[in-house]
Design a protein around this motif. Structure first.
Motif, PDB file in Angstrom:
ATOM      1  N   UNK A 120       0.825  -1.197   0.000  1.00  0.00           N
ATOM      2  CA  UNK A 120       0.000   0.000   0.000  1.00  0.00           C
ATOM      3  C   UNK A 120       0.866   1.257   0.000  1.00  0.00           C
ATOM      4  N   UNK A 121       0.574   2.245  -0.886  1.00  0.00           N
ATOM      5  CA  UNK A 121       1.388   3.483  -0.913  1.00  0.00           C
ATOM      6  C   UNK A 121       1.430   4.196   0.436  1.00  0.00           C
ATOM      7  N   UNK A 122       0.292   4.277   1.108  1.00  0.00           N
ATOM      8  CA  UNK A 122       0.268   4.955   2.404  1.00  0.00           C
ATOM      9  C   UNK A 122       1.107   4.219   3.435  1.00  0.00           C
ATOM     10  N   UNK A 123       0.987   2.901   3.457  1.00  0.00           N
ATOM     11  CA  UNK A 123       1.754   2.120   4.418  1.00  0.00           C
ATOM     12  C   UNK A 123       3.243   2.154   4.088  1.00  0.00           C
ATOM     13  N   UNK A 124       3.569   2.095   2.795  1.00  0.00           N
ATOM     14  CA  UNK A 124       4.981   2.165   2.397  1.00  0.00           C
ATOM     15  C   UNK A 124       5.589   3.497   2.805  1.00  0.00           C
ATOM     16  N   UNK A 125       4.836   4.579   2.601  1.00  0.00           N
ATOM     17  CA  UNK A 125       5.329   5.902   3.011  1.00  0.00           C
ATOM     18  C   UNK A 125       5.522   5.953   4.519  1.00  0.00           C
ATOM     19  N   UNK A 126       4.597   5.331   5.253  1.00  0.00           N
ATOM     20  CA  UNK A 126       4.713   5.313   6.715  1.00  0.00           C
ATOM     21  C   UNK A 126       5.941   4.525   7.154  1.00  0.00           C
ATOM     22  N   UNK A 127       6.219   3.411   6.493  1.00  0.00           N
ATOM     23  CA  UNK A 127       7.424   2.635   6.816  1.00  0.00           C
ATOM     24  C   UNK A 127       8.684   3.462   6.558  1.00  0.00           C
ATOM     25  N   UNK A 128       8.689   4.232   5.455  1.00  0.00           N
ATOM     26  CA  UNK A 128       9.861   5.061   5.168  1.00  0.00           C
ATOM     27  C   UNK A 128      10.044   6.132   6.245  1.00  0.00           C
TER      28      UNK A 128
ATOM     29  N   UNK B  11       3.492  34.431 -13.730  1.00  0.00           N
ATOM     30  CA  UNK B  11       2.702  35.530 -13.180  1.00  0.00           C
ATOM     31  C   UNK B  11       1.783  35.077 -12.051  1.00  0.00           C
ATOM     32  N   UNK B  12       2.094  33.929 -11.436  1.00  0.00           N
ATOM     33  CA  UNK B  12       1.240  33.378 -10.387  1.00  0.00           C
ATOM     34  C   UNK B  12       2.047  33.089  -9.127  1.00  0.00           C
ATOM     35  N   UNK B  13       1.531  33.532  -8.007  1.00  0.00           N
ATOM     36  CA  UNK B  13       2.109  33.190  -6.707  1.00  0.00           C
ATOM     37  C   UNK B  13       1.087  32.359  -5.941  1.00  0.00           C
ATOM     38  N   UNK B  14       1.556  31.327  -5.259  1.00  0.00           N
ATOM     39  CA  UNK B  14       0.659  30.404  -4.573  1.00  0.00           C
ATOM     40  C   UNK B  14       0.984  30.367  -3.087  1.00  0.00           C
ATOM     41  N   UNK B  15      -0.060  30.478  -2.269  1.00  0.00           N
ATOM     42  CA  UNK B  15       0.067  30.336  -0.820  1.00  0.00           C
ATOM     43  C   UNK B  15      -0.513  28.988  -0.426  1.00  0.00           C
ATOM     44  N   UNK B  16       0.304  28.139   0.176  1.00  0.00           N
ATOM     45  CA  UNK B  16      -0.172  26.848   0.687  1.00  0.00           C
ATOM     46  C   UNK B  16      -0.645  27.071   2.118  1.00  0.00           C
ATOM     47  N   UNK B  17      -1.951  27.125   2.305  1.00  0.00           N
ATOM     48  CA  UNK B  17      -2.509  27.430   3.610  1.00  0.00           C
ATOM     49  C   UNK B  17      -2.584  26.217   4.523  1.00  0.00           C
ATOM     50  N   UNK B  18      -2.343  26.455   5.818  1.00  0.00           N
ATOM     51  CA  UNK B  18      -2.459  25.449   6.872  1.00  0.00           C
ATOM     52  C   UNK B  18      -1.784  24.121   6.492  1.00  0.00           C
ATOM     53  N   UNK B  19      -0.518  24.201   6.142  1.00  0.00           N
ATOM     54  CA  UNK B  19       0.199  22.977   5.766  1.00  0.00           C
ATOM     55  C   UNK B  19       0.315  22.011   6.937  1.00  0.00           C
ATOM     56  N   UNK B  20       0.115  22.494   8.170  1.00  0.00           N
ATOM     57  CA  UNK B  20       0.137  21.591   9.328  1.00  0.00           C
ATOM     58  C   UNK B  20      -1.059  20.656   9.324  1.00  0.00           C
ATOM     59  N   UNK B  21      -2.058  20.926   8.493  1.00  0.00           N
ATOM     60  CA  UNK B  21      -3.230  20.052   8.394  1.00  0.00           C
ATOM     61  C   UNK B  21      -3.112  19.046   7.253  1.00  0.00           C
ATOM     62  N   UNK B  22      -1.990  19.047   6.535  1.00  0.00           N
ATOM     63  CA  UNK B  22      -1.814  18.125   5.409  1.00  0.00           C
ATOM     64  C   UNK B  22      -1.519  16.708   5.893  1.00  0.00           C
ATOM     65  N   UNK B  23      -2.047  15.696   5.210  1.00  0.00           N
ATOM     66  CA  UNK B  23      -1.564  14.338   5.456  1.00  0.00           C
ATOM     67  C   UNK B  23      -0.062  14.281   5.215  1.00  0.00           C
ATOM     68  N   UNK B  24       0.659  13.487   5.970  1.00  0.00           N
ATOM     69  CA  UNK B  24       2.123  13.460   5.872  1.00  0.00           C
ATOM     70  C   UNK B  24       2.598  13.145   4.460  1.00  0.00           C
ATOM     71  N   UNK B  25       1.956  12.174   3.823  1.00  0.00           N
ATOM     72  CA  UNK B  25       2.420  11.787   2.486  1.00  0.00           C
ATOM     73  C   UNK B  25       2.169  12.913   1.477  1.00  0.00           C
ATOM     74  N   UNK B  26       1.068  13.664   1.661  1.00  0.00           N
ATOM     75  CA  UNK B  26       0.786  14.769   0.750  1.00  0.00           C
ATOM     76  C   UNK B  26       1.813  15.884   0.931  1.00  0.00           C
ATOM     77  N   UNK B  27       2.227  16.136   2.179  1.00  0.00           N
ATOM     78  CA  UNK B  27       3.262  17.142   2.434  1.00  0.00           C
ATOM     79  C   UNK B  27       4.577  16.731   1.772  1.00  0.00           C
ATOM     80  N   UNK B  28       4.899  15.443   1.846  1.00  0.00           N
ATOM     81  CA  UNK B  28       6.122  14.952   1.197  1.00  0.00           C
ATOM     82  C   UNK B  28       6.049  15.141  -0.315  1.00  0.00           C
TER      83      UNK B  28
END
Length: 478
Positions: free
Chosen positions: A17-25, A295-312
């Protein structure tokens, strides 16, 4: 009944599982033990919070309904510390004690490697970890289902509900039962709290943040705000990646937007909200095209609420881009996921509104004009009430209060303000208490009203009225 032997649970390689593999890493990076867990012991747990009280009540009821079943039911805080545990089977209790899966011990991925409650907290998603999917071999006798619990009003991660059984038992209903218990806990918190509306589930929305010039331009704010903006502007001008941290609703994205506007002129600015676990893939897909636009700037809001794998994954996308810089917000610097934290060069903390009282009235006028399209005036008494309040919800709460008041009158007086602004109890009110408080405030806020006359109108004694005013900390400016 005895515990299954560890040698029967299967291979020790990482799961598919991708989620489990990421957790093992992540477990490997954390240096989690492979053979026997040795989690941190806190010595005490927070047993006075609304989350604990409601969670214990819900899990206690579930425990009674599962009488005779070999299932342990646990509540943890956001750090993975077990707060309370229900289990009637002696063999399972003894086995859990041997692996320290007991109240007071922390079982996040850092301490115990891949496990149900650790994965649920890291990814903020329902998780089921079976036997050999556990990183540590001493946990492979169990199957664990866990579901994160978030505050139903502000979305802050509070902890998790965890159901654990033997790995050789059927797990078909384990996760649905856990999801139901987590949902009932959040619902009970809402019912026993302020009676506030539940926070809508995040969908990973992207929207344009645009401040047109002229009358709707940002107000002149305090030196604390100006100093933070200047620090961000200097870093952005140098090509650095920046972050703003602070309490919910304090104006982190607004501060970043102002700094980006000053440095990058007419750039299109997108503020990307964190997704729930189910929408993370689609959320990540938005980043690749947007980060490449000049011509685009992006703000990633509340990154502390991201799933760990998504933050990676986001960190990998940002690291591979050729231009631009990263801008993020979070509740505090320590909560920024490690993969993203390594990419941020400067973190600025924005003080809460109660420490920037000189910003309250400028923001009040700004919000009122922007939301109504006309000038709105506030009487001295209304201004005093707004300026005296502590604003636990910060600028976002002020925006809501001003919007409602400005929709009632062009000249806002005390009686047009939300009752919450005129009270200070220092605690969460029940729904019944909120109704009573609001009725007393509305009555007292009428012009020329006294406590004695209010008592007559409300049908209570004068002494009772004075007691309730003191109980709710009600203050009506002259």
């Amino acid at each position: 009944m005895s515990s299954p032997q560890q040698g029967d649970v299967g291979a020790s390689g990482p799961p598919a599982s991708p989620r489990l593999s990421a957790s093992w890493r992540r477990s490997e990076v954390y240096g989690a033990p492979h053979d026997a867990v040795s989690p941190a012991f806190t010595g005490s747990v927070d047993n006075e919070s609304l989350f604990f009280d409601c969670g214990r009540q819900v899990l206690g009821g579930l425990h009674e309904s599962l009488a005779g079943e070999p299932v342990s039911i646990m509540l943890t805080n956001a750090d993975g510390v077990v707060l309370v545990r229900f289990c009637a089977e002696r063999a399972l209790v003894a086995a859990l004690d041997d692996t320290y899966l007991a109240p007071g011990f922390a079982f996040s991925e850092r301490e115990a490697g891949t496990n149900g409650l650790g994965l649920a907290l890291a990814d903020r998603a329902p998780s089921l970890v079976r036997g050999a999917e556990h990183y540590c071999t001493s946990l492979r006798s169990y199957t664990c289902a866990a579901v994160p619990v978030t505050d139903p009003v502000n979305g802050r991660l509070l902890g998790s509900v965890n159901l654990t059984t033997w790995s050789d038992k059927s797990d078909a209903l384990l996760l649905p039962l856990t999801q139901a218990a987590a949902g009932h806990t959040a619902a009970l918190m809402l019912a026993r709290g302020r009676g506030a509306e539940p926070r809508p589930a995040p969908r990973g929305e992207v929207f344009r943040v645009y401040t047109p010039p002229g009358e709707d331009a940002a107000p002149n704010l305090s030196e604390a705000w100006v100093a933070a903006a200047r620090e961000l502007e200097a870093a952005l001008a140098a090509g650095a990646s920046v972050g703003v941290v602070g309490e919910a609703g304090v104006g982190k994205a607004a501060l970043l937007t102002e700094a980006l506007r000053r440095v990058r002129g007419q750039h299109r600015i997108l503020h990307v909200r964190p997704p729930d676990a189910r929408g993370a893939d689609a959320w990540l897909a938005l980043w690749t095209p947007e980060l490449g636009k000049p011509d685009t700037s992006v703000i990633a809001g509340r990154v502390d609420a991201l799933p760990s794998w998504a933050a990676d994954e986001l960190a990998m996308i940002v690291a591979q881009r050729e231009r631009g810089s990263l801008a993020v917000t979070a509740l505090d610097a320590g909560a920024v996921p490690a993969a993203l934290s390594r990419l941020v060069d400067l973190v600025v903390e924005l003080a809460p509104l109660r420490h920037r009282r000189q910003d309250v009235l400028p923001l009040t006028i700004h919000f009122a004009r922007r939301m109504t399209g006309r000038a709105v005036h506030f009487t001295p008494a209304a201004a005093q009430a707004l300026n005296s309040y502590d604003w636990p919800g910060n600028a976002e709460q002020l925006r809501r209060v001003v919007r409602d008041a400005a929709n009632r009158a062009s000249v806002v007086d005390v009686r047009h303000l939300a009752p919450e602004v005129l009270c200070s109890t220092g605690r969460v009110l029940s729904r019944i208490e909120t109704v009573e408080r609001d009725e007393i405030v509305r009555c007292l806020a009428e012009p020329g009203m006294t406590v004695t006359r209010a008592a007559e109108r409300l049908g209570i004694s004068r002494a009772t009225a004075y007691r309730r005013v003191a109980h709710y900390g009600i203050r009506i400016p002259d």
